[in-house]
Design a protein around this motif. Sequence first.
Motif, PDB file in Angstrom:
ATOM      1  N   PRO A  33       0.833  -1.201   0.000  1.00 18.91           N
ATOM      2  CA  PRO A  33       0.000   0.000   0.000  1.00 18.91           C
ATOM      3  C   PRO A  33       0.872   1.256   0.000  1.00 18.91           C
ATOM      4  O   PRO A  33       1.891   1.318   0.683  1.00 18.91           O
ATOM      5  CB  PRO A  33      -0.787  -0.130   1.314  1.00 18.91           C
ATOM      6  N   LEU A  34       0.434   2.248  -0.789  1.00 14.60           N
ATOM      7  CA  LEU A  34       1.243   3.459  -0.906  1.00 14.60           C
ATOM      8  C   LEU A  34       0.366   4.625  -1.358  1.00 14.60           C
ATOM      9  O   LEU A  34      -0.162   4.619  -2.482  1.00 14.60           O
ATOM     10  CB  LEU A  34       2.365   3.234  -1.923  1.00 14.60           C
ATOM     11  N   GLU A  35       0.182   5.597  -0.476  1.00 13.39           N
ATOM     12  CA  GLU A  35      -0.507   6.850  -0.826  1.00 13.39           C
ATOM     13  C   GLU A  35      -1.881   6.612  -1.456  1.00 13.39           C
ATOM     14  O   GLU A  35      -2.263   7.254  -2.433  1.00 13.39           O
ATOM     15  CB  GLU A  35       0.362   7.662  -1.791  1.00 13.39           C
ATOM     16  N   GLY A  36      -2.639   5.661  -0.918  1.00  8.86           N
ATOM     17  CA  GLY A  36      -3.979   5.411  -1.439  1.00  8.86           C
ATOM     18  C   GLY A  36      -4.040   4.429  -2.590  1.00  8.86           C
ATOM     19  O   GLY A  36      -5.116   4.174  -3.143  1.00  8.86           O
ATOM     20  N   PHE A  37      -2.897   3.869  -2.984  1.00  9.73           N
ATOM     21  CA  PHE A  37      -2.830   2.867  -4.038  1.00  9.73           C
ATOM     22  C   PHE A  37      -2.201   1.589  -3.480  1.00  9.73           C
ATOM     23  O   PHE A  37      -1.546   1.612  -2.445  1.00  9.73           O
ATOM     24  CB  PHE A  37      -1.985   3.367  -5.222  1.00  9.73           C
ATOM     25  N   THR A  38      -2.410   0.487  -4.192  1.00 11.41           N
ATOM     26  CA  THR A  38      -1.770  -0.767  -3.820  1.00 11.41           C
ATOM     27  C   THR A  38      -1.014  -1.293  -5.031  1.00 11.41           C
ATOM     28  O   THR A  38      -1.593  -1.487  -6.104  1.00 11.41           O
ATOM     29  CB  THR A  38      -2.807  -1.804  -3.358  1.00 11.41           C
ATOM     30  N   PHE A  39       0.289  -1.513  -4.845  1.00  6.08           N
ATOM     31  CA  PHE A  39       1.154  -1.963  -5.930  1.00  6.08           C
ATOM     32  C   PHE A  39       1.425  -3.454  -5.798  1.00  6.08           C
ATOM     33  O   PHE A  39       1.731  -3.942  -4.711  1.00  6.08           O
ATOM     34  CB  PHE A  39       2.479  -1.198  -5.905  1.00  6.08           C
ATOM     35  N   HIS A  97       1.271  12.103 -10.825  1.00  7.19           N
ATOM     36  CA  HIS A  97       0.184  11.528 -11.624  1.00  7.19           C
ATOM     37  C   HIS A  97      -0.933  10.905 -10.795  1.00  7.19           C
ATOM     38  O   HIS A  97      -1.795  10.208 -11.352  1.00  7.19           O
ATOM     39  CB  HIS A  97       0.758  10.453 -12.563  1.00  7.19           C
ATOM     40  N   GLY A  98      -0.958  11.133  -9.495  1.00  5.74           N
ATOM     41  CA  GLY A  98      -1.952  10.492  -8.643  1.00  5.74           C
ATOM     42  C   GLY A  98      -3.384  10.771  -9.063  1.00  5.74           C
ATOM     43  O   GLY A  98      -4.226   9.859  -9.095  1.00  5.74           O
ATOM     44  N   SER A  99      -3.699  12.025  -9.411  1.00  2.69           N
ATOM     45  CA  SER A  99      -5.078  12.358  -9.802  1.00  2.69           C
ATOM     46  C   SER A  99      -5.439  11.659 -11.108  1.00  2.69           C
ATOM     47  O   SER A  99      -6.572  11.194 -11.287  1.00  2.69           O
ATOM     48  CB  SER A  99      -5.245  13.865  -9.946  1.00  2.69           C
ATOM     49  N   ASN A 102      -6.300   7.998 -10.436  1.00  4.10           N
ATOM     50  CA  ASN A 102      -7.644   7.852  -9.887  1.00  4.10           C
ATOM     51  C   ASN A 102      -8.708   8.013 -10.967  1.00  4.10           C
ATOM     52  O   ASN A 102      -9.747   7.322 -10.941  1.00  4.10           O
ATOM     53  CB  ASN A 102      -7.867   8.870  -8.768  1.00  4.10           C
ATOM     54  N   ARG A 103      -8.471   8.881 -11.922  1.00  8.31           N
ATOM     55  CA  ARG A 103      -9.419   9.037 -13.031  1.00  8.31           C
ATOM     56  C   ARG A 103      -9.458   7.776 -13.887  1.00  8.31           C
ATOM     57  O   ARG A 103     -10.520   7.372 -14.380  1.00  8.31           O
ATOM     58  CB  ARG A 103      -9.045  10.250 -13.864  1.00  8.31           C
ATOM     59  N   LEU A 104      -8.312   7.143 -14.057  1.00 13.15           N
ATOM     60  CA  LEU A 104      -8.288   5.882 -14.795  1.00 13.15           C
ATOM     61  C   LEU A 104      -9.041   4.792 -14.045  1.00 13.15           C
ATOM     62  O   LEU A 104      -9.778   4.001 -14.655  1.00 13.15           O
ATOM     63  CB  LEU A 104      -6.843   5.441 -15.045  1.00 13.15           C
ATOM     64  N   PHE A 105      -8.906   4.749 -12.735  1.00 14.57           N
ATOM     65  CA  PHE A 105      -9.661   3.779 -11.940  1.00 14.57           C
ATOM     66  C   PHE A 105     -11.166   3.999 -12.116  1.00 14.57           C
ATOM     67  O   PHE A 105     -11.940   3.045 -12.225  1.00 14.57           O
ATOM     68  CB  PHE A 105      -9.295   3.880 -10.462  1.00 14.57           C
ATOM     69  N   LEU A 246      -6.207  10.101 -21.386  1.00 14.03           N
ATOM     70  CA  LEU A 246      -7.263  10.748 -20.611  1.00 14.03           C
ATOM     71  C   LEU A 246      -7.738  11.995 -21.343  1.00 14.03           C
ATOM     72  O   LEU A 246      -6.959  12.707 -21.970  1.00 14.03           O
ATOM     73  CB  LEU A 246      -6.739  11.130 -19.221  1.00 14.03           C
ATOM     74  N   ASP A 247      -9.036  12.264 -21.219  1.00 10.44           N
ATOM     75  CA  ASP A 247      -9.581  13.475 -21.842  1.00 10.44           C
ATOM     76  C   ASP A 247      -8.985  14.722 -21.199  1.00 10.44           C
ATOM     77  O   ASP A 247      -8.765  14.768 -20.012  1.00 10.44           O
ATOM     78  CB  ASP A 247     -11.113  13.481 -21.695  1.00 10.44           C
TER      79      ASP A 247
END
Length: 247
Positions: A33-39, A97-99, A102-105, A246-247
Amino acid sequence: MADRYYLYGIFPAPGPSELEVEGLDKQQVRSHPLEGFTFLYSETGQERYLASRKNLLGHEKVLEEAMQHGHRTLLPLQFGLIIEGWEQVVQQLVEPHGSGLNRLFERLEGRREVSVKVLWDQAAELEMLMQENASLRQERDALEGKQLSMDQIISIGQDIEQAMNARKQGIITAFRAALNSLAVEAVENDPMMDSMIYNAAYLIDWEDEPSFSQAIEALDAQFEERLRIRYNNFTAPYNFAQLDRLD
């Protein structure tokens, strides 16, 4: 020496935690887990991996097994990504690229990628073209046994090429008409070989796959034995997990 990790993909937290999956070099695949993501990663002592069939399939196998265990919302990472410590990931991926991740998710939630590749036998198609196109057949037959000028050779070659391209485009148009409306998004990629005339990926809702599969079967029946259709209904969403799209 800094710890080295091979990365496979990213999930929204909490992501998978206890996958019994073997990764490259027969290493146990783990999650971080890292900064709201899981690798998804495994330990490695290598600096780089050869893009061999075995390694590429091993990378893909890890992602597909994670998806089969119910972790369907996944951003696959490109083959061969090795890091030296998690701070590198924070600095080079999560912070800038965090935002976008999240948009890709959000785009991929509840959806899957499927792929369609269409191949034909060019020689058989050319013979069929000659049987169906009387004027082109007469043009060819009239020149048989004659000493042709370069202009004549170029002329009939261009006529045949245009007719074959029109034939190919008709097939592609039929696939677009049947499949594009069933998908959320579609991406057309370059053919991978001379016999391949169509290579596309589709993003569809998970529950819509049976309908999509039926449309593929209908296309197969429509073109009888003229085409070979390769349909993959379960793959990591490489075509729709790209930040630059992404758009």
